[in-house]
Scaffold this motif. Structure first.
Motif, short mmCIF file in Angstrom:
data_model
loop_
_atom_site.label_atom_id
_atom_site.label_comp_id
_atom_site.label_asym_id
_atom_site.label_seq_id
_atom_site.Cartn_x
_atom_site.Cartn_y
_atom_site.Cartn_z
N ILE A 53 36.39 69.38 48.46
CA ILE A 53 35.79 68.05 48.38
C ILE A 53 36.31 67.26 49.58
N ALA A 54 35.43 67.06 50.58
CA ALA A 54 35.87 66.60 51.91
C ALA A 54 35.84 65.09 52.08
N GLY A 55 36.44 64.37 51.16
CA GLY A 55 36.69 62.95 51.36
C GLY A 55 35.59 62.01 50.91
N ASP A 56 35.93 60.70 50.95
CA ASP A 56 35.10 59.64 50.38
C ASP A 56 34.72 59.99 48.95
N ILE A 57 35.73 60.35 48.20
CA ILE A 57 35.55 60.65 46.79
C ILE A 57 35.16 59.37 46.06
N PHE A 58 35.84 58.29 46.38
CA PHE A 58 35.52 56.97 45.84
C PHE A 58 34.82 56.13 46.91
N ASP A 76 31.68 63.16 50.10
CA ASP A 76 31.03 61.84 50.06
C ASP A 76 30.37 61.54 48.72
N TRP A 77 31.15 61.71 47.66
CA TRP A 77 30.64 61.38 46.33
C TRP A 77 30.48 59.87 46.16
N HIS A 78 31.40 59.11 46.71
CA HIS A 78 31.36 57.64 46.62
C HIS A 78 31.26 57.17 45.16
N LEU A 79 32.11 57.76 44.32
CA LEU A 79 32.14 57.34 42.92
C LEU A 79 32.46 55.85 42.84
N GLY A 80 31.73 55.15 41.98
CA GLY A 80 31.92 53.71 41.84
C GLY A 80 31.03 52.88 42.75
N GLN A 81 30.17 53.55 43.53
CA GLN A 81 29.30 52.81 44.44
C GLN A 81 28.24 52.02 43.68
N SER A 82 27.87 50.89 44.21
CA SER A 82 26.74 50.13 43.66
C SER A 82 25.69 49.98 44.75
N LEU A 83 24.43 49.96 44.32
CA LEU A 83 23.31 49.81 45.25
C LEU A 83 22.76 48.40 45.10
N HIS A 84 23.14 47.53 46.04
CA HIS A 84 22.74 46.13 45.98
C HIS A 84 23.02 45.54 44.60
N GLY A 85 24.24 45.82 44.11
CA GLY A 85 24.68 45.23 42.85
C GLY A 85 24.43 46.09 41.62
N ILE A 92 30.85 75.05 61.41
CA ILE A 92 31.32 73.66 61.35
C ILE A 92 30.19 72.82 60.76
N ARG A 93 30.37 72.33 59.53
CA ARG A 93 29.27 71.74 58.79
C ARG A 93 29.67 70.46 58.05
N TYR A 94 28.70 69.54 57.99
CA TYR A 94 28.72 68.45 57.03
C TYR A 94 27.85 68.87 55.84
N SER A 95 28.40 68.80 54.64
CA SER A 95 27.59 69.12 53.46
C SER A 95 26.64 67.99 53.13
N GLY A 96 27.02 66.75 53.51
CA GLY A 96 26.22 65.58 53.18
C GLY A 96 26.57 65.04 51.80
N ALA A 97 26.06 63.86 51.50
CA ALA A 97 26.31 63.22 50.20
C ALA A 97 25.41 63.84 49.13
N PRO A 98 25.87 63.87 47.87
CA PRO A 98 25.07 64.48 46.81
C PRO A 98 23.97 63.60 46.27
N ILE A 99 24.03 62.28 46.53
CA ILE A 99 22.96 61.37 46.15
C ILE A 99 22.68 60.45 47.33
N PRO A 100 21.46 59.88 47.43
CA PRO A 100 21.21 58.92 48.52
C PRO A 100 21.98 57.64 48.26
N LEU A 101 22.79 57.24 49.23
CA LEU A 101 23.66 56.08 49.05
C LEU A 101 23.06 54.81 49.61
N SER A 102 21.89 54.90 50.22
CA SER A 102 21.16 53.73 50.68
C SER A 102 19.70 54.13 50.82
N PHE A 103 18.84 53.13 51.01
CA PHE A 103 17.42 53.43 51.18
C PHE A 103 17.15 54.16 52.49
N ALA A 104 18.08 54.07 53.44
CA ALA A 104 17.93 54.81 54.70
C ALA A 104 18.06 56.32 54.49
N GLU A 105 18.56 56.73 53.32
CA GLU A 105 18.82 58.14 53.06
C GLU A 105 17.80 58.75 52.10
#
Length: 412
Positions: free
Chosen positions: A45-50, A8-17, A241-254
């Motif tokens: 690398i278990a997906g949501d690369i972008f 869950d790197w989500h490369l290219g993500q924007s936070l409210h613009g 059986i594990r989720y590693s989680g995202a490496p950065i907070p992708l929203s304020f909920a995180e």
């Protein structure tokens, strides 16, 4: 054998613009350092690369530069990456022939042979240890869309199609493995009981299908590296059986999530340990409020002032949450004035209207369009049009239509 598990790197993500490229660059630099320090045999690398099926060029450059640097740094490192629900499977696989020269395996889709037989061979990746011996087999399971696991030869049941993929792939891996070789799965899925972040995790539940049960992963599998849920967690309280989680907070909920990469140790076929490697947070996410406007402006006035010697890229992203009794046409101007000279970057203002005389149960917080999923919008539109919630058949039909649209987006 030592593995690194991330997702869950989500490369290219924007936070409210606001783009997050600086934060992703910091994470990838840190990860290269950890690879050099800990010398794992493989990186999963278990997906949501972008973040989107059509990511920005800069995001793609980040990924491929990282892979090249990792290979130059550790020529024997195996990298396995799969597509998530945010990714385009075809885009992930497009440079696969080139990446194999860098010991990197990119899997975006499952393929079927005749009569419902899974092409399992392409999904089984040998992982070698420091001596160059195959110490484990990686079962690569990219996000499975309905069109990939249903059809004339497979039937119309989405969950049954997913079950067939798992059963056939595990059976093929069991035949291929030799004594003391581990089986390691990498998958992007929503497992039953997982804790989700509503602001940034797109639902994987298709129609009225349920989240996937942990029993899909046979006990013969020593470790399951999962992606999709951004909060690190075990599934069914199982260490394996594990989720590693995202490496950065992708929203304020995180904001309060621990961000990490998991270091996995295997001895032969047995799991020995799973240790988190905390990811330093390059940029903080900060919330002020909720509070009445006057009190909120006072709190904003107490924030630290800009230090000209500090990197402005490291100033926190700020969400302001204000309670109002009535509309304030100059709300943004008042908040921006209070923030002049402060060492924060305002990205979101959330207003809640208390409304004099309203009953508590009728109070509704302002919700931004970006926070709503397509399913949320459909449900609201249906409720407004017909005065009652959408039934299961309507929701299932909408989910199928939505998947068709997402499939169209992926096509070049």
């Amino acid at each position: 054998m030592r593995l690194f598990h991330t997702s869950d790197w989500h490369l290219g993500q924007s936070l409210h613009g606001q783009e997050r490229d600086f934060e992703h660059a910091c994470f990838l630099d840190w990860l290269l350092g950890q690879l050099r320090l800990r010398q794992p045999d493989a990186l999963l690398i278990a997906g949501d690369i972008f973040d989107t099926v059509n990511p920005p060029v800069k995001a793609q450059e980040r990924l491929y530069d990282f892979i090249v640097q990792a290979h130059e740094q550790q020529p024997k490192l195996d990298i396995v990456m799969i597509a998530g629900n945010h990714d385009s499977g075809s885009r992930i696989e497009l440079p696969a022939p080139l990446m194999r020269r860098l010991r990197t395996h990119a899997l975006g889709r499952v393929h079927w042979l005749d009569e419902g037989q899974l092409d399992a061979e392409r999904l089984l990746i040998p992982l070698t240890n420091t001596r160059g011996k195959v110490a484990a087999w990686c079962l690569a399971l990219p996000f499975l869309r309905p069109a990939e696991v249903t059809g004339p030869a497979l039937g119309d049941d989405y969950l049954q199609g997913i079950t067939q993929v798992h059963e056939q792939l595990i059976a093929a891996a069991q035949k291929k493995r030799k004594k003391d070789q581990a089986l390691v799965a990498i998958s992007h899925a929503h497992m039953a009981g997982g804790s989700i972040s509503e602001d940034s995790e797109r639902s994987l539940i298709i129609g009225n299908a349920e989240a996937l049960p942990a029993r899909l992963f046979d006990k013969a599998i020593g470790y399951v590296a999962l992606g999709h849920l951004h909060k690190p967690q075990k599934v069914n309280r199982e260490d394996r059986i594990r989720y590693s989680g995202a490496p950065i907070p992708l929203s304020f909920a995180e904001i309060n999530y621990p961000h990490q990469v998991l270091e996995v140790e295997l001895e032969g076929a047995e799991l020995v340990s799973v240790e988190p490697r905390p990811v330093p947070r390059a940029v903080a996410l900060q919330r002020v409020g909720p509070a009445p406007l006057g009190e909120l402006l006072e709190q904003l006035g107490q924030l630290p002032v800009i230090d000209l010697l500090e990197d402005p890229n490291r100033q926190p992203w700020l969400e302001v949450r204000v309670r109002l009794d009535e509309p304030q046409p100059d709300l943004r101007q008042q908040i921006e004035t209070a923030l002049q000279g402060k060492a924060v970057r305002l990205v979101r203002i959330s207003a809640e209207y208390a409304g004099a005389g309203r009953q508590e149960e009728d109070e509704q917080a302002f919700v931004e369009l970006a926070q709503l999923t397509p399913q949320d919008l459909f449900g609201r539109a249906w409720q407004q049009q017909y005065g009652n919630p959408a039934d299961e058949q309507a929701l299932a039909d909408f989910a199928e239509l939505l998947q068709d649209v997402l499939q169209e987006e992926e096509r070049p």
